[in-house]
Design a protein around this motif. Structure first.
Motif, PDB file in Angstrom:
ATOM      1  N   VAL A 136       0.849  -1.191   0.000  1.00 21.30           N
ATOM      2  CA  VAL A 136       0.000   0.000   0.000  1.00 21.30           C
ATOM      3  C   VAL A 136       0.887   1.244   0.000  1.00 21.30           C
ATOM      4  CG1 VAL A 136      -1.802   1.259   1.256  1.00 21.30           C
ATOM      5  CG2 VAL A 136      -1.826  -1.250   1.222  1.00 21.30           C
ATOM      6  N   PHE A 137       1.915   1.227   0.825  1.00 23.26           N
ATOM      7  CA  PHE A 137       2.847   2.349   0.933  1.00 23.26           C
ATOM      8  C   PHE A 137       3.545   2.617  -0.402  1.00 23.26           C
ATOM      9  CE2 PHE A 137       6.984   4.183   2.082  1.00 23.26           C
ATOM     10  CZ  PHE A 137       6.584   5.228   2.902  1.00 23.26           C
ATOM     11  N   ARG A 138       3.901   1.570  -1.121  1.00 22.66           N
ATOM     12  CA  ARG A 138       4.612   1.707  -2.397  1.00 22.66           C
ATOM     13  C   ARG A 138       3.697   2.105  -3.552  1.00 22.66           C
ATOM     14  NH1 ARG A 138       8.631  -3.495  -2.167  1.00 22.66           N
ATOM     15  NH2 ARG A 138      10.198  -2.539  -0.816  1.00 22.66           N
ATOM     16  N   ALA A 139       2.413   1.849  -3.437  1.00 25.97           N
ATOM     17  CA  ALA A 139       1.491   2.114  -4.541  1.00 25.97           C
ATOM     18  C   ALA A 139       1.311   3.611  -4.801  1.00 25.97           C
ATOM     19  CB  ALA A 139       0.137   1.465  -4.264  1.00 25.97           C
ATOM     20  N   MET A 140       1.242   4.423  -3.750  1.00 29.96           N
ATOM     21  CA  MET A 140       0.958   5.841  -3.943  1.00 29.96           C
ATOM     22  C   MET A 140       2.035   6.569  -4.752  1.00 29.96           C
ATOM     23  SD  MET A 140      -1.154   8.287  -3.794  1.00 29.96           S
ATOM     24  CE  MET A 140      -2.448   7.575  -2.811  1.00 29.96           C
ATOM     25  N   PRO A 141       3.325   6.379  -4.481  1.00 30.03           N
ATOM     26  CA  PRO A 141       4.321   7.061  -5.323  1.00 30.03           C
ATOM     27  C   PRO A 141       4.204   6.696  -6.801  1.00 30.03           C
ATOM     28  CG  PRO A 141       5.354   6.257  -3.323  1.00 30.03           C
ATOM     29  CD  PRO A 141       3.960   5.685  -3.348  1.00 30.03           C
ATOM     30  N   ARG A 142       3.850   5.442  -7.103  1.00 27.14           N
ATOM     31  CA  ARG A 142       3.671   5.041  -8.504  1.00 27.14           C
ATOM     32  C   ARG A 142       2.513   5.811  -9.138  1.00 27.14           C
ATOM     33  NH1 ARG A 142       4.164  -0.258  -6.413  1.00 27.14           N
ATOM     34  NH2 ARG A 142       1.960  -0.621  -6.852  1.00 27.14           N
ATOM     35  N   MET A 143       1.410   5.942  -8.386  1.00 20.81           N
ATOM     36  CA  MET A 143       0.254   6.671  -8.913  1.00 20.81           C
ATOM     37  C   MET A 143       0.584   8.144  -9.111  1.00 20.81           C
ATOM     38  SD  MET A 143      -3.010   5.024  -6.947  1.00 20.81           S
ATOM     39  CE  MET A 143      -2.324   4.133  -5.559  1.00 20.81           C
ATOM     40  N   ALA A 157     -12.422   9.482 -13.461  1.00 15.31           N
ATOM     41  CA  ALA A 157     -11.933   8.728 -14.621  1.00 15.31           C
ATOM     42  C   ALA A 157     -10.632   8.012 -14.288  1.00 15.31           C
ATOM     43  CB  ALA A 157     -11.745   9.662 -15.817  1.00 15.31           C
ATOM     44  N   TYR A 158      -9.736   8.699 -13.587  1.00 15.74           N
ATOM     45  CA  TYR A 158      -8.482   8.053 -13.204  1.00 15.74           C
ATOM     46  C   TYR A 158      -8.750   6.870 -12.270  1.00 15.74           C
ATOM     47  CZ  TYR A 158      -3.926   7.026 -11.346  1.00 15.74           C
ATOM     48  OH  TYR A 158      -2.788   6.348 -10.972  1.00 15.74           O
ATOM     49  N   ALA A 159      -9.612   7.085 -11.303  1.00 19.15           N
ATOM     50  CA  ALA A 159      -9.901   6.030 -10.322  1.00 19.15           C
ATOM     51  C   ALA A 159     -10.458   4.771 -10.975  1.00 19.15           C
ATOM     52  CB  ALA A 159     -10.877   6.553  -9.272  1.00 19.15           C
ATOM     53  N   MET A 160     -11.212   4.920 -12.062  1.00 16.79           N
ATOM     54  CA  MET A 160     -11.876   3.783 -12.696  1.00 16.79           C
ATOM     55  C   MET A 160     -11.099   3.170 -13.863  1.00 16.79           C
ATOM     56  SD  MET A 160     -14.424   3.471 -10.768  1.00 16.79           S
ATOM     57  CE  MET A 160     -15.291   2.205 -11.672  1.00 16.79           C
ATOM     58  N   ASP A 161     -10.038   3.807 -14.308  1.00 20.89           N
ATOM     59  CA  ASP A 161      -9.305   3.354 -15.486  1.00 20.89           C
ATOM     60  C   ASP A 161      -8.472   2.109 -15.171  1.00 20.89           C
ATOM     61  OD1 ASP A 161      -7.615   3.011 -17.705  1.00 20.89           O
ATOM     62  OD2 ASP A 161      -7.503   5.166 -18.071  1.00 20.89           O
ATOM     63  N   ALA A 162      -8.876   0.985 -15.729  1.00 20.06           N
ATOM     64  CA  ALA A 162      -8.187  -0.287 -15.473  1.00 20.06           C
ATOM     65  C   ALA A 162      -6.760  -0.296 -16.014  1.00 20.06           C
ATOM     66  CB  ALA A 162      -8.980  -1.441 -16.083  1.00 20.06           C
ATOM     67  N   GLY A 163      -6.434   0.602 -16.921  1.00 21.97           N
ATOM     68  CA  GLY A 163      -5.100   0.654 -17.496  1.00 21.97           C
ATOM     69  C   GLY A 163      -4.134   1.545 -16.737  1.00 21.97           C
ATOM     70  N   LYS A 164      -4.578   2.138 -15.651  1.00 15.98           N
ATOM     71  CA  LYS A 164      -3.732   3.031 -14.845  1.00 15.98           C
ATOM     72  C   LYS A 164      -3.359   2.337 -13.530  1.00 15.98           C
ATOM     73  CE  LYS A 164      -4.163   6.551 -17.683  1.00 15.98           C
ATOM     74  NZ  LYS A 164      -3.077   7.053 -18.451  1.00 15.98           N
ATOM     75  N   GLU A 165      -2.463   2.929 -12.784  1.00 12.24           N
ATOM     76  CA  GLU A 165      -1.931   2.326 -11.550  1.00 12.24           C
ATOM     77  C   GLU A 165      -2.981   2.141 -10.441  1.00 12.24           C
ATOM     78  OE1 GLU A 165       1.034   1.117 -10.684  1.00 12.24           O
ATOM     79  OE2 GLU A 165       2.120   1.618 -12.506  1.00 12.24           O
ATOM     80  N   HIS A 166      -3.973   3.032 -10.351  1.00 13.30           N
ATOM     81  CA  HIS A 166      -4.904   2.986  -9.211  1.00 13.30           C
ATOM     82  C   HIS A 166      -5.727   1.710  -9.163  1.00 13.30           C
ATOM     83  CE1 HIS A 166      -8.859   3.619  -7.305  1.00 13.30           C
ATOM     84  NE2 HIS A 166      -8.098   4.096  -6.339  1.00 13.30           N
ATOM     85  N   ARG A 167      -6.343   1.340 -10.254  1.00 10.62           N
ATOM     86  CA  ARG A 167      -7.283   0.212 -10.242  1.00 10.62           C
ATOM     87  C   ARG A 167      -6.626  -1.093  -9.779  1.00 10.62           C
ATOM     88  NH1 ARG A 167     -12.334   0.207  -9.182  1.00 10.62           N
ATOM     89  NH2 ARG A 167     -13.382  -1.483 -10.220  1.00 10.62           N
ATOM     90  N   PRO A 168      -5.476  -1.476 -10.313  1.00 11.01           N
ATOM     91  CA  PRO A 168      -4.847  -2.712  -9.824  1.00 11.01           C
ATOM     92  C   PRO A 168      -4.415  -2.607  -8.359  1.00 11.01           C
ATOM     93  CG  PRO A 168      -3.725  -1.921 -11.812  1.00 11.01           C
ATOM     94  CD  PRO A 168      -4.789  -0.941 -11.483  1.00 11.01           C
ATOM     95  N   ALA A 169      -3.970  -1.412  -7.936  1.00  8.59           N
ATOM     96  CA  ALA A 169      -3.570  -1.242  -6.532  1.00  8.59           C
ATOM     97  C   ALA A 169      -4.777  -1.403  -5.614  1.00  8.59           C
ATOM     98  CB  ALA A 169      -2.913   0.124  -6.330  1.00  8.59           C
ATOM     99  N   TRP A 170      -5.911  -0.844  -6.012  1.00  8.20           N
ATOM    100  CA  TRP A 170      -7.141  -0.952  -5.223  1.00  8.20           C
ATOM    101  C   TRP A 170      -7.611  -2.407  -5.148  1.00  8.20           C
ATOM    102  CZ3 TRP A 170      -9.595   0.998  -1.491  1.00  8.20           C
ATOM    103  CH2 TRP A 170     -10.968   0.828  -1.305  1.00  8.20           C
ATOM    104  N   THR A 171      -7.548  -3.112  -6.262  1.00  8.60           N
ATOM    105  CA  THR A 171      -7.934  -4.524  -6.298  1.00  8.60           C
ATOM    106  C   THR A 171      -7.026  -5.348  -5.388  1.00  8.60           C
ATOM    107  OG1 THR A 171      -8.772  -4.286  -8.546  1.00  8.60           O
ATOM    108  CG2 THR A 171      -8.253  -6.523  -7.821  1.00  8.60           C
TER     109      THR A 171
END
Length: 161
Positions: free
Chosen positions: A39-46, A85-99
């Motif tokens: 979780v800590f590592r996901a935010m800098p990527r986003m 739009a960013y939050a829902m985009d499966a091709g961006k970093e957020h969606r896989p991190a949330w899953t």
């Protein structure tokens, strides 16, 4: 972002509605590294992804440490539509991190908590002043201008009926 101190009273040059998004994590169980490190590592990527994409809608962000276990990111967005739009985009970093978080959180026993708050602030319902400061907060997102252009007093800058 400039760190040059501007030695006059300034206010953000924002016009129209403002979108403020707060997001953070709290480490509840320090020894459960496998639960909170991803979780800590996901935010800098986003944040890196958003910062590199000028069309993403992210205008500015600031990291805030709220103690040894609480981390917050304050974000200013161009619109709620671009944020969602960013939050829902499966091709961006957020969606896989949330899953991944949801999958691991089921078995993590509350080792890490996450939270977010979204504020849609209508024009005339936000006010700010910066004195002897570099551009900061909303002023860093939109740039600043001399206070007199929007009103010398906070009450003048707030257009509340």
């Amino acid at each position: 972002m400039s760190t040059e101190v501007i030695q006059e009273r300034r206010t953000a040059a924002a016009e129209g509605d403002v979108v403020v998004f707060l997001i953070g994590m709290r480490i509840n169980k320090l020894r459960r590294l496998r639960s909170w490190v991803p979780v800590f590592r996901a935010m800098p990527r986003m944040l890196r992804e958003l910062s590199q994409d000028k069309e993403s809608g992210l205008l500015h962000y600031r990291l805030v440490l709220g103690g040894p276990r609480l981390f917050t990111v304050i974000q200013y967005w161009e619109s709620k539509e671009k944020l969602l739009a960013y939050a829902m985009d499966a091709g961006k970093e957020h969606r896989p991190a949330w899953t991944a978080y949801n999958r691991s959180a089921r078995n993590a026993g509350g080792a890490v908590g996450i939270w977010h708050e979204t504020y849609l602030v209508p024009e005339g319902r936000y006010e700010n002043v910066y004195v002897n400061m570099p551009e900061f907060g909303l002023g860093a997102a939109y740039g600043t201008q001399p206070v007199g252009r929007r009103g010398d007093r906070a009450a003048d800058r707030l257009k509340v009926a």
